[in-house]
Design an enzyme around this catalytic site. Structure first.
Site, PDB file in Angstrom:
ATOM      1  CB  CYS A  82     -40.217  19.118  13.421  1.00  0.00           C
ATOM      2  SG  CYS A  82     -40.326  18.106  14.921  1.00  0.00           S
ATOM      3  CG  HIS A 191     -44.385  17.381  11.856  1.00  0.00           C
ATOM      4  ND1 HIS A 191     -43.259  17.151  11.093  1.00  0.00           N
ATOM      5  CD2 HIS A 191     -44.089  16.967  13.104  1.00  0.00           C
ATOM      6  CE1 HIS A 191     -42.321  16.602  11.856  1.00  0.00           C
ATOM      7  NE2 HIS A 191     -42.800  16.495  13.077  1.00  0.00           N
ATOM      8  CD  GLU A 193     -44.499  17.598   7.787  1.00  0.00           C
ATOM      9  OE1 GLU A 193     -43.701  16.877   8.416  1.00  0.00           O
ATOM     10  OE2 GLU A 193     -44.634  18.819   7.997  1.00  0.00           O
TER      11      GLU A 193
END
Length: 210
Positions: A82, A191, A193
């Protein structure tokens, strides 16, 4: 063999979610701002959330720009996420103010020209066929984005025997860079994650390069 990865703590980013995701992908993970630990780990993850200028200032406060530069000089992998990707570029423009980035890639991070901002939600991406990060992922796979700024033009690199970076694109109002793979330096605007199984596979692909 389990690889060790440092998630760089410079005061910005979803540190714990990044830590958990990289650990689930199979690495031994430490969250730290320690210079030597970050320099010597098998892999370094540079997260980032918030304003470009604030993230760059935080990064420099822990000598993160030096860590990244030294690691890349030695061919040691780095993954930006990001705003952690955005600060790798030459500069960012926010509210009319220009901020100098790490300059690992030429290019300007600027506000997206889109009817709705921030760009928040799941999007497909257009990855090069020889991408390592996106290996095994279907072109219809969606990743999770949260951002209002991005790199809308990627300056050509390569020549003189060097391989040009692999650039993955997405679109929200306008095309923007969704990921870059450039030797030991990789980064994603989205992202991983927060991207479920697709993000987990991408992180596993990255760990396999360490």
């Amino acid at each position: 063999m389990v690889v060790n990865v440092v998630v760089l703590d410079y005061g910005s980013g979803n540190l714990r979610s990044a830590e958990r995701a990289v650990a689930r992908a199979g690495a031994d993970v430490t969250v730290t701002a320690d210079f030597d630990a970050a320099l010597n780990a098998d892999g370094l993850v540079v997260p980032g959330v918030g304003a470009f200028g604030a993230c760059v200032a935080g990064l420099r406060s822990v000598r993160g720009d030096q860590i990244i530069g030294r690691r890349l000089a030695g061919g040691r992998p780095v993954l930006g996420i990001c705003v952690g990707m955005q600060i790798l570029f030459a500069e960012g423009v926010e509210h009319g103010e220009r901020h100098e980035g790490c300059g690992e890639w030429p290019g300007v991070v600027e506000r997206l020209d889109a009817p709705v901002l921030p760009h928040m939600g799941w999007n497909t991406v257009r990855a090069p066929e020889d991408s390592v990060l996106f290996a095994g992922l279907d072109p219809s796979t969606r990743f999770y984005f949260v951002h209002s700024y991005g790199v809308r033009r990627f300056e050509p690199l390569g020549g003189d025997g060097f391989r040009a970076p692999l650039v993955t694109w997405a679109e929200h109002g306008v095309p923007f860079v969704a990921a870059v793979e450039n030797g030991p330096l990789s980064a994603t605007q989205f992202h991983p994650e927060k991207s479920g199984d697709a993000g987990a596979l991408l992180l596993m692909n990255w760990l396999a390069t360490l």
